[in-house]
Design an enzyme around this catalytic site. Structure first.
Site, mmCIF file in Angstrom:
data_model
loop_
_atom_site.group_PDB
_atom_site.id
_atom_site.type_symbol
_atom_site.label_atom_id
_atom_site.label_comp_id
_atom_site.label_asym_id
_atom_site.label_seq_id
_atom_site.Cartn_x
_atom_site.Cartn_y
_atom_site.Cartn_z
ATOM 1 N N ARG A 1 -11.613 -25.648 -2.883
ATOM 2 C CA ARG A 1 -11.869 -24.014 -2.632
ATOM 3 C C ARG A 1 -10.610 -23.511 -2.105
ATOM 4 O O ARG A 1 -9.982 -24.028 -1.230
ATOM 5 C CB ARG A 1 -12.761 -23.835 -1.739
ATOM 6 N N TYR B 1 -2.425 17.325 21.591
ATOM 7 C CA TYR B 1 -3.753 17.482 20.430
ATOM 8 C C TYR B 1 -2.970 17.026 19.187
ATOM 9 O O TYR B 1 -1.801 17.040 19.175
ATOM 10 C CB TYR B 1 -3.870 18.743 20.531
ATOM 11 N N ARG C 1 0.442 31.106 13.587
ATOM 12 C CA ARG C 1 2.015 31.185 13.271
ATOM 13 C C ARG C 1 2.247 32.511 12.248
ATOM 14 O O ARG C 1 1.719 32.735 11.206
ATOM 15 C CB ARG C 1 2.116 29.810 11.996
ATOM 16 N N GLY D 1 5.633 20.537 13.457
ATOM 17 C CA GLY D 1 5.192 20.884 12.065
ATOM 18 C C GLY D 1 5.900 19.727 11.123
ATOM 19 O O GLY D 1 6.965 19.767 10.693
ATOM 20 N N THR D 2 5.098 18.600 10.989
ATOM 21 C CA THR D 2 5.884 17.170 10.583
ATOM 22 C C THR D 2 5.984 17.376 9.050
ATOM 23 O O THR D 2 6.661 16.343 8.670
ATOM 24 C CB THR D 2 4.892 16.095 11.184
ATOM 25 N N ASN D 3 5.351 18.276 8.391
ATOM 26 C CA ASN D 3 5.665 18.424 7.025
ATOM 27 C C ASN D 3 7.074 18.874 6.915
ATOM 28 O O ASN D 3 7.786 18.080 6.096
ATOM 29 C CB ASN D 3 4.562 19.416 6.419
ATOM 30 N N HIS E 1 1.399 21.322 -3.745
ATOM 31 C CA HIS E 1 0.663 22.411 -3.300
ATOM 32 C C HIS E 1 -0.683 22.128 -3.329
ATOM 33 O O HIS E 1 -1.710 22.484 -2.634
ATOM 34 C CB HIS E 1 0.926 23.814 -3.931
ATOM 35 N N GLY F 1 -8.290 -12.093 -6.177
ATOM 36 C CA GLY F 1 -7.483 -12.559 -7.090
ATOM 37 C C GLY F 1 -6.966 -13.902 -7.035
ATOM 38 O O GLY F 1 -6.188 -14.215 -8.071
ATOM 39 N N SER G 1 4.770 22.688 18.640
ATOM 40 C CA SER G 1 3.615 22.235 17.602
ATOM 41 C C SER G 1 4.634 21.488 16.631
ATOM 42 O O SER G 1 5.384 22.277 15.971
ATOM 43 C CB SER G 1 2.812 23.122 17.177
ATOM 44 N N LYS H 1 -11.774 -18.792 5.103
ATOM 45 C CA LYS H 1 -12.814 -19.627 4.897
ATOM 46 C C LYS H 1 -12.859 -21.167 5.636
ATOM 47 O O LYS H 1 -13.922 -21.309 6.078
ATOM 48 C CB LYS H 1 -12.708 -20.156 3.205
ATOM 49 N N GLU I 1 10.346 22.074 13.545
ATOM 50 C CA GLU I 1 10.393 21.507 12.192
ATOM 51 C C GLU I 1 11.893 21.312 11.780
ATOM 52 O O GLU I 1 12.004 21.384 10.564
ATOM 53 C CB GLU I 1 9.582 22.390 11.301
ATOM 54 N N ARG J 1 -18.492 -15.001 6.943
ATOM 55 C CA ARG J 1 -17.292 -14.170 7.303
ATOM 56 C C ARG J 1 -18.032 -12.865 7.578
ATOM 57 O O ARG J 1 -19.119 -12.375 6.908
ATOM 58 C CB ARG J 1 -16.315 -13.928 6.156
ATOM 59 N N ARG K 1 -2.195 29.710 9.291
ATOM 60 C CA ARG K 1 -0.936 30.167 8.519
ATOM 61 C C ARG K 1 -1.407 31.587 8.126
ATOM 62 O O ARG K 1 -2.296 31.833 7.315
ATOM 63 C CB ARG K 1 -0.961 29.542 7.391
HETATM 64 P P1 ADP Z 1 -15.123 -17.860 -3.469
HETATM 65 O O1 ADP Z 1 -13.975 -17.494 -2.524
HETATM 66 O O2 ADP Z 1 -15.060 -17.135 -4.752
HETATM 67 O O3 ADP Z 1 -16.406 -17.120 -2.550
HETATM 68 P P2 ADP Z 1 -15.942 -20.301 -2.817
HETATM 69 O O4 ADP Z 1 -14.905 -21.304 -2.425
HETATM 70 O O5 ADP Z 1 -16.765 -19.728 -1.766
HETATM 71 O O6 ADP Z 1 -15.384 -19.045 -3.683
HETATM 72 O O7 ADP Z 1 -16.699 -21.143 -3.920
HETATM 73 C C1 ADP Z 1 -18.113 -20.488 -4.689
HETATM 74 C C2 ADP Z 1 -19.358 -21.120 -4.518
HETATM 75 O O8 ADP Z 1 -19.068 -22.268 -4.823
HETATM 76 C C3 ADP Z 1 -20.080 -21.103 -3.053
HETATM 77 O O9 ADP Z 1 -20.602 -19.936 -2.802
HETATM 78 C C4 ADP Z 1 -20.909 -22.163 -3.323
HETATM 79 O O10 ADP Z 1 -22.168 -21.612 -3.953
HETATM 80 C C5 ADP Z 1 -20.098 -23.088 -4.115
HETATM 81 N N1 ADP Z 1 -19.633 -24.336 -3.394
HETATM 82 C C6 ADP Z 1 -18.561 -24.284 -2.981
HETATM 83 N N2 ADP Z 1 -18.102 -25.400 -2.394
HETATM 84 C C7 ADP Z 1 -19.387 -26.012 -2.325
HETATM 85 C C8 ADP Z 1 -20.093 -27.332 -1.793
HETATM 86 N N3 ADP Z 1 -19.196 -28.227 -1.237
HETATM 87 N N4 ADP Z 1 -21.059 -27.704 -2.365
HETATM 88 C C9 ADP Z 1 -22.058 -26.935 -3.133
HETATM 89 N N5 ADP Z 1 -21.590 -25.662 -3.493
HETATM 90 C C10 ADP Z 1 -20.276 -25.203 -3.213
HETATM 91 MG MG MG Z 2 -17.268 -17.821 -1.139
#
Ligand code: ADP
Ligand code: MG
Ligand code: MG
Length: 896
Positions: free
Chosen positions: A96, A864, A630, A779-781, A468, A105, A777, A26, A758, A352, A574
């Protein structure tokens, strides 16, 4: 001095996209967007190194971090003309998280940080919008309390719901300034009640609270679990982004949204996404209000009435289209974008490379190449080979409801629906009647093959990924869930129970072999489509790969499937599978029960025409291509029943003497059959068996040559050879038989004689074998099994413990152990090649379809790989990528 803080915004940045490791995905992309001159709210990133420092120093910050953060804030204040904590003109920020790879997570974002009882008044005055100021404050209290202070969302939702009920409104946007003020007051009471102290009013305390919460979230259970699932090292750490707020909740000319530059599920080159007017942050995905389409076309397709962004704010939309276009050409890939509009002004908050389905990945790669944005070679490296699996089998409709009955291992991908059936014969019978069945077994054995073939899918209660059932199902392209331990089968009652429910034979279930789930009832599916982009990309891949791709196939159906998927021959046929067929098993048993060679030859003469006609069919389908056959490999006892019950049953239908059967079964019993009388040891002890097979192969080849004009290229393979003298004996047996066949026919075909490597001894003494073998050949199993001394069929019992403890990173039966087994392959290739420079080498076995193992084969210079028919396209693509890597070209971009 270490730089812990990297600024961005105002048209420049300290970092850039290539600095993902230090700034997280990010942060690096925010910096890159700022450099490109795109509208990015200014801010700064605290590096992943600061996080690593934090954890390796007893949860303390680097000494100079506070100073650098203060300086970062100052710069931001300068750019936006606001001051953090200033009650008249407050700067608010978002905090963030952001690791190298995006990690769901991790900590949720905190927005509007810096608000307190005083700054909220400043914000109200400055914006002239009290409703907005208190809406922002209540959002901040909720997020901060939840994410940093650990309170539950529910506490706050209750308060809000009570208010809405009292006012008789349903949507948040209907609440007025004074409503929000009251809500905020109550929220603060909730915090004080729950924590025994007031909601923190000091913006600096808020800021550091949020920073340490981001760091701490790197170690929370969700993040740990996610890392384990996706092989992300704990040592990476996360970055923290602190960014000045822009507000999508400032009325009707403000909005927030998410977009993909192309459709992430179909790949269609159209802007795709959603937005919400007068909203903030995650409102779009939170489902509180229904988001609206970005484009008019999108709105019409969805049959929505609420205006699209294109219609509601055409000017900003036009600017947005321009910006995302720039982003896509800059990153040269489909982008996943987050943005906000504040009073008619566009702000970019994230970009991204977008996650996508296999279908979309193909289309995007092919389209981008056609548009000249990327080269064909880059397009090849953009698609993950194993993702093609999604396309090769019918799959469950992603929108369908799933009612999971039991979970097991995703042993063979694809989905199937059918009636529960507990018996292979019964499965075959029902299939002939036109019923779709799912074979449900404790586990399967070679005797179940016909039932597995007749079934649409297979479920086993026991067994691992290479049991199997799993191996055979993958080979056949049947979806399979193996090791579903929750399932308890009662064969007698013809039922199984799982999760407290009982299912009878004949009831309909669906299995999802890609996920390893058994589902209740019939779940809607979508069929595979292998034309268009798929074909185009595969064509490009075929143009660059060096490794040939063959298939493991023994039935005409498998062979046809394999050719359809582009196999360039059969790498492993086989022959024992051919013996199990109903029409020949009797003769096979007769051979096994014979008292002497003469008796065996008599029985073999009955099998021979069947064998020959099998090969004729196979060779016709594979006309002109190499087919590695085989010779018989499994111990003979596998062909006769074991239990007294089964023997009596066989005796009564076949007329064979039960006592004799029992005696022979006892004689053939082995303590350790995997290492017993099998492989070429059968051919050495009973040469007449191998002679018959060689005759059948070569006569069939001659027949096909005569009828089609194109001779196949049989490669006769002797299994489980360990010694040079064994190979010499088998080579002579083969050549002698061939001479006879050719003399009788007055015609000949080219053929090769070789062996499967093998056994470790075979690899080490490959030079001895190469004196007599024209091909190897791998036979890696079995080679994996014999190198580790681990029984493939029993490894399920402890493999998980090894994986959990990090002793095995991956299952060596799935991903080739390049260090150990790989070393043996390298040695064999080298020593074999030294004796016979033109020796042909390939790999068969499960690893032949695994992209990482294929890359290894490219490295070692094998000719191959051979894999199950349904993995042929995966292998073709993986081989192309491996070729590109070895030429120093594009490495596949893993982190997307
Ligand atoms: P995630 O990793 O879960 O996507 P983000 O850090 O991207 O979390 O934040 C989630 C949302 O929060 C963004 O998509 C945006 O809508 C809002 N957000 C984050 N930073 C700002 C900011 N500086 N101003 C306005 N909205 C923000
Ligand atoms: Mg985001
Ligand atoms: Mg989130």
């Amino acid at each position: 001095m270490t730089n812990w803080v990297y600024g961005f915004g105002g048209g420049s940045a300290d970092g850039e996209a290539s600095m993902k490791n230090l700034l997280g995905g990010k942060g690096a992309n925010l910096a890159e967007m700022a450099r490109l001159g795109l509208p990015v709210p200014p801010g700064f990133t605290i590096t992943t190194e600061a996080c690593v420092h934090y954890f390796s120093n007893g949860n303390t910050y680097p000494a100079d971090l506070a100073e650098q953060v203060a300086a970062g804030l100052k710069t931001v204040e300068g750019i936006v003309g606001k001051t953090f904590g200033d009650s008249a003109n407050p700067l608010l920020v978002s905090v963030r998280s952001g690791a190298r790879a995006s990690m769901p997570g991790m900590m949720d974002t905190v927005l509007n940080l810096g608000l307190n009882d005083e700054t909220v008044e400043g914000l109200a005055k400055l914006s002239g919008d009290r409703r907005f100021a208190f809406d922002s404050y209540r959002r901040f209290i909720t997020m901060y309390s939840n994410v940093v202070l650990g309170l539950s969302h529910d506490d706050f939702e209750e308060v809000l719901d009570d208010h809405k009920d009292r006012l008789g409104v349903t949507v948040d946007t209907d609440l007025s300034a004074s409503d929000w003020e009251k809500v905020v007051a109550e929220y603060k009471t909730v915090v004080e009640r729950e924590l025994g102290r007031p909601f923190p009013q000091d913006p600096n305390e808020q800021l550091w609270g949020a920073v340490s919460a981001v760091f701490a979230s790197w170690m929370n259970d969700r993040a740990k679990f996610y890392r384990r699932m996706h092989d992300i090292p704990e040592s990476w750490g996360t970055a923290v982004n602190i960014q000045s707020m822009v507000f999508g909740n400032m009325g009707e000319t403000s909005a927030t949204g998410v977009a993909f530059t192309r459709n992430p599920s179909t790949g269609e080159a159209k802007l795709y996404g959603e937005f919400l007017i007068n909203a903030q942050g995650e409102d779009v995905v939170a489902g509180i209000r229904t988001p609206q389409s970005l484009t008019k076309e999108g709105r019409e397709e969805m049959g929505e009435t609420a205006p699209s962004m294109e219609e509601a704010m055409p000017e900003v939309f036009a600017q947005f289209v321009d910006v995302v276009g720039k982003l896509e050409s800059h990153y040269r890939d489909m982008q996943d974008i987050e943005f906000t509009v504040e009073q008619g002004r566009l702000w970019m908050l994230q970009t991204r490379n977008g996650k996508r389905t296999a279908k979309s990945a193909l289309k995007v790669a092919v389209d981008l190449a056609a548009e000249g944005v990327i080269s064909q070679e880059e397009a090849i490296s953009r698609v993950e080979p194993s993702a093609l699996d999604q396309l090769l089998h019918p799959t469950l409709d992603p929108n369908a409801t799933r009612n999971v009955v039991a979970a097991g291992l995703p042993a063979s991908p694809g989905a199937a629906t059918g009636k529960i059936c507990f018996d292979a014969d019964e499965a075959e019978r029902l299939n002939q009647l036109g019923d779709a069945v799912i074979l449900v077994r404790e586990e399967t054995s070679p005797e179940d093959i016909h039932g597995m073939h007749a079934a649409r899918g297979i479920v086993t209660a026991r067994g691992g990924m290479t049991s199997h059932a799993a191996v055979v199902a993958r080979g056949m392209g049947r979806p399979c869930v193996s090791g579903a331990g929750e399932i308890h089968i009662d064969e007698h009652a013809q039922t199984f129970t799982a999760r407290g429910r009982t299912f009878k034979a004949g009831e309909v279930i669906t299995i999802d072999g890609s996920k390893g789930e058994v589902l209740d009832g019939a779940v809607p599916m979508i069929e595979p489509e292998l034309t268009g982009d798929f074909q185009t990309l595969m064509g490009w891949a075929d143009g660059v790969r060096r490794l040939k791709v063959r298939a493991n196939a023994e039935t005409p159906l498998d062979a046809k499937t394999a050719r359809g998927f582009g196999a360039e021959g059969i790498g492993l046929c086989r022959t024992e599978h051919m013996f199990f067929d109903d029409t020949r098993i009797a003769a096979v048993r007769e051979m096994i029960l014979a008292d002497d060679e003469a008796g065996r030859r008599l029985a073999l003469a009955k099998i021979e025409p069947f064998q020959k006609s099998d090969f004729v069919e196979l060779f016709t389908i594979m006309a002109g291509l190499p087919v590695t056959v085989r010779l018989l490999d499994p111990p003979l006892h596998e062909f006769i029943p074991h239990t007294d019950e089964d023997i009596d049953a066989l005796a009564s239908v076949s007329g064979i003497d039960a006592a004799k059967l029992k005696r022979r079964a006892k004689e053939l019993h082995e303590t350790n059959p995997m290492l017993g009388h099998r492989g070429c040891r059968l051919g050495v002890a009973y040469p007449e068996i191998y002679e018959m097979q060689v005759r059948a192969v070569l006569e069939a080849a001659l027949d096909v040559k005569k009828t089609t004009g194109t001779a196949p290229i049989p490669e006769i393979m002797h299994p489980l050879v360990a010694l040079g003298l064994e190979m010499k004996y088998l080579r002579e047996l083969t050549d002698r038989t061939a001479r006879d066949v050719f003399a009788k026919a007055g015609d000949s075909v080219d053929y090769l004689v070789g062996t499967m490597i093998e056994l470790p001894r075979a690899a080490l003494r490959a030079g001895d074998l190469a004196e007599h073998a024209e091909f190897f050949s791998f036979g890696t199993n079995d080679l994996t099994q014999t190198t580790f001394g681990i029984s493939r069929d029993d490894s399920g019992r402890f493999l998980q413990a090894y994986m959990d403890k990090g002793i095995f990173e991956t299952d060596p039966f799935v991903r080739l152990d390049q260090d150990g087994v790989g070393d043996l392959i390298r040695i064999a290739a080298e020593r074999g090649g030294a004796v016979r420079p033109d020796i042909k080498m390939g790999i068969c076995g499960e690893h032949g379809g695994d992209p990482a193992s294929i890359a290894f084969c490219e490295e070692v210079g094998l000719a191959y790989v051979s894999c199950s028919p349904y993995r042929v396209p995966i292998a073709r693509l993986a081989a192309a990528q491996a070729a590109l890597v070895s030429r120093g070209g594009e490495a596949r971009e893993k982190d997307r």
